[in-house]
Design a protein around this motif. Sequence first.
Motif, short mmCIF file in Angstrom:
data_model
loop_
_atom_site.label_atom_id
_atom_site.label_comp_id
_atom_site.label_asym_id
_atom_site.label_seq_id
_atom_site.Cartn_x
_atom_site.Cartn_y
_atom_site.Cartn_z
N PHE A 217 39.87 33.52 44.70
CA PHE A 217 39.01 32.86 43.70
C PHE A 217 39.47 33.21 42.28
O PHE A 217 39.23 32.46 41.34
CB PHE A 217 37.53 33.26 43.90
CG PHE A 217 37.19 34.64 43.40
CD1 PHE A 217 36.78 34.82 42.07
CD2 PHE A 217 37.28 35.74 44.23
CE1 PHE A 217 36.47 36.08 41.61
CE2 PHE A 217 36.97 37.01 43.76
CZ PHE A 217 36.56 37.17 42.44
N MET A 218 40.17 34.33 42.14
CA MET A 218 40.63 34.73 40.81
C MET A 218 41.86 33.93 40.36
O MET A 218 42.28 34.02 39.22
CB MET A 218 40.96 36.23 40.78
CG MET A 218 39.71 37.09 40.65
SD MET A 218 40.11 38.85 40.55
CE MET A 218 39.99 39.34 42.25
N ASN A 219 42.42 33.17 41.29
CA ASN A 219 43.61 32.39 40.95
C ASN A 219 43.27 31.05 40.31
O ASN A 219 44.16 30.33 39.86
CB ASN A 219 44.46 32.14 42.20
CG ASN A 219 44.88 33.44 42.87
OD1 ASN A 219 44.69 34.51 42.30
ND2 ASN A 219 45.41 33.34 44.06
N HIS A 220 41.97 30.70 40.30
CA HIS A 220 41.58 29.38 39.80
C HIS A 220 40.58 29.54 38.67
O HIS A 220 39.63 30.31 38.78
CB HIS A 220 40.98 28.55 40.92
CG HIS A 220 41.85 28.50 42.14
ND1 HIS A 220 43.01 27.77 42.19
CD2 HIS A 220 41.75 29.15 43.33
CE1 HIS A 220 43.58 27.95 43.39
NE2 HIS A 220 42.84 28.78 44.09
N LYS A 221 40.80 28.79 37.61
CA LYS A 221 39.94 28.89 36.42
C LYS A 221 38.48 28.60 36.73
O LYS A 221 37.59 29.27 36.22
CB LYS A 221 40.43 27.91 35.34
CG LYS A 221 41.22 28.64 34.26
CD LYS A 221 41.31 27.81 33.01
CE LYS A 221 41.88 28.67 31.89
NZ LYS A 221 42.47 27.90 30.83
N ASN A 222 38.21 27.60 37.57
CA ASN A 222 36.81 27.20 37.79
C ASN A 222 36.03 28.21 38.64
O ASN A 222 34.80 28.30 38.54
CB ASN A 222 36.73 25.80 38.39
CG ASN A 222 37.55 25.67 39.67
OD1 ASN A 222 38.54 26.40 39.84
ND2 ASN A 222 37.16 24.79 40.55
N THR A 223 36.72 29.00 39.48
CA THR A 223 36.01 30.02 40.25
C THR A 223 36.11 31.41 39.62
O THR A 223 35.32 32.30 39.91
CB THR A 223 36.54 30.10 41.70
OG1 THR A 223 37.98 30.10 41.67
CG2 THR A 223 36.05 28.93 42.55
N ASN A 224 37.08 31.58 38.74
CA ASN A 224 37.26 32.88 38.07
C ASN A 224 36.50 32.87 36.76
O ASN A 224 37.07 32.90 35.67
CB ASN A 224 38.75 33.13 37.84
CG ASN A 224 39.03 34.54 37.32
OD1 ASN A 224 38.15 35.39 37.29
ND2 ASN A 224 40.26 34.76 36.90
N LYS A 225 35.16 32.87 36.86
CA LYS A 225 34.31 32.65 35.69
C LYS A 225 34.39 33.77 34.66
O LYS A 225 34.06 33.57 33.49
CB LYS A 225 32.85 32.48 36.13
CG LYS A 225 32.61 31.15 36.82
CD LYS A 225 31.23 31.12 37.47
CE LYS A 225 31.13 29.95 38.43
NZ LYS A 225 30.16 30.20 39.50
N ASN A 226 34.79 34.96 35.09
CA ASN A 226 34.84 36.08 34.14
C ASN A 226 36.25 36.37 33.64
O ASN A 226 36.48 37.42 33.04
CB ASN A 226 34.25 37.34 34.79
CG ASN A 226 32.74 37.26 34.90
OD1 ASN A 226 32.12 36.39 34.30
ND2 ASN A 226 32.17 38.15 35.69
N ASN A 227 37.14 35.45 33.92
CA ASN A 227 38.52 35.58 33.43
C ASN A 227 39.17 36.91 33.83
O ASN A 227 39.82 37.57 33.02
CB ASN A 227 38.54 35.41 31.91
CG ASN A 227 39.95 35.20 31.38
OD1 ASN A 227 40.77 34.55 32.04
ND2 ASN A 227 40.24 35.76 30.23
N TYR A 228 38.99 37.32 35.09
CA TYR A 228 39.67 38.54 35.56
C TYR A 228 41.16 38.25 35.67
O TYR A 228 41.58 37.15 36.00
CB TYR A 228 39.14 38.94 36.94
CG TYR A 228 37.67 39.26 36.97
CD1 TYR A 228 37.13 40.19 36.08
CD2 TYR A 228 36.81 38.64 37.87
CE1 TYR A 228 35.78 40.49 36.09
CE2 TYR A 228 35.46 38.93 37.89
CZ TYR A 228 34.95 39.86 37.01
OH TYR A 228 33.62 40.15 37.02
N TYR A 229 41.95 39.30 35.39
CA TYR A 229 43.39 39.17 35.55
C TYR A 229 43.78 39.84 36.86
O TYR A 229 43.74 41.07 36.98
CB TYR A 229 44.11 39.81 34.35
CG TYR A 229 45.61 39.75 34.47
CD1 TYR A 229 46.28 38.53 34.48
CD2 TYR A 229 46.36 40.92 34.60
CE1 TYR A 229 47.66 38.48 34.61
CE2 TYR A 229 47.73 40.88 34.73
CZ TYR A 229 48.38 39.65 34.74
OH TYR A 229 49.73 39.59 34.88
N ARG A 230 44.11 39.04 37.86
CA ARG A 230 44.38 39.60 39.19
C ARG A 230 45.84 40.00 39.35
O ARG A 230 46.74 39.24 39.01
CB ARG A 230 44.05 38.57 40.27
CG ARG A 230 44.34 39.08 41.67
CD ARG A 230 44.25 37.98 42.71
NE ARG A 230 44.46 38.50 44.06
CZ ARG A 230 44.61 37.75 45.13
NH1 ARG A 230 44.58 36.43 45.04
NH2 ARG A 230 44.79 38.31 46.31
#
Length: 303
Positions: A217-230
């Motif tokens: 989910f962290m790889n996609h802007k729409n699901t990574n709402k908190n802008n985590y850097y994975r």
Amino acid sequence: MTFFQFMNKFSTEEAVMDYFINIRYGETVVCPHCGKITKVYRRKDAPKLFICANCDNHFSIFKNTIFEKSSTDLRKWFYAVHLFLNSKKGISGLQLQREIGVTYKTAWRMLKQIRSAMGNTDMTKAFESMVEIDETYIGGKPRKMNGKTEPLKRGRGTKKTPVVGVKERSSSHVFARVALPNAEGKKLTGKQLFNILDSVCKKDATVLTDDFTGYNFMNHKNTNKNNYYRISVNHSESIYSLGNGLHTNGIESFWALLKRGILGIYHHVSVKYLQEYVNEFCFRQNNGSSSFDALLRQGVFAA
Ligand SMILES: [Zn+2]
């Protein structure tokens, strides 16, 4: 601290109370009746009570604490806390019963109270820089379903409970949550993992993960709402062993400790109590040498 040193420091129940009063109130006592910062007096016939010099009402120094309504000697309470905190893997009710000379029921209740203090901490958005996240699966006792105990399965098909842990690199603090309800035997979803990161991490945190697809989910802007850097550490390609610091070994060693504790001391923990045990191991991890005072502070609950 040895038993002898402990008994010197807390030779009387009054000594225990004085120590606790200092932890709970410090220099200023606010009277719960009149709400004023006030001078208080201990009642000679009932030293657990304060009398307010302003309004003359009395109140218990142990109200809303883990010690409330207990008739067990306070020195035994403090020694139980001491033992509990100084055994890396925890302590069982039977051990405590033997060590301090109380009934099993009392020992069990004391441990439950101490554990509830360990969980009484707010870690909302506590982590901000680089964190590791990982999940583990812990096998519980067979549960009663419709009045029947399920047969204990081994290996494949075992219903295990997922626990998700987040460790902040800079502080070494760990936050861990049993991923319930109804997650037994199922893979964790991206939404569950997001919710756990969201509760403990600030936005834009760098998150080290393994290659489990739940973290995608962290790889996609729409699901990574908190802008985590994975940063994904690919275990199958042994990137974690290259010495570049990009690994999830920190949280993995926490799991090892937790599992050893549950197997070695508690044997089994039912799903119902699993979070309490997870809290216990987080507390040990997050409070170093000052854990005794921290436990007493967390043993005071909001009214
Ligand atoms: Zn008052």
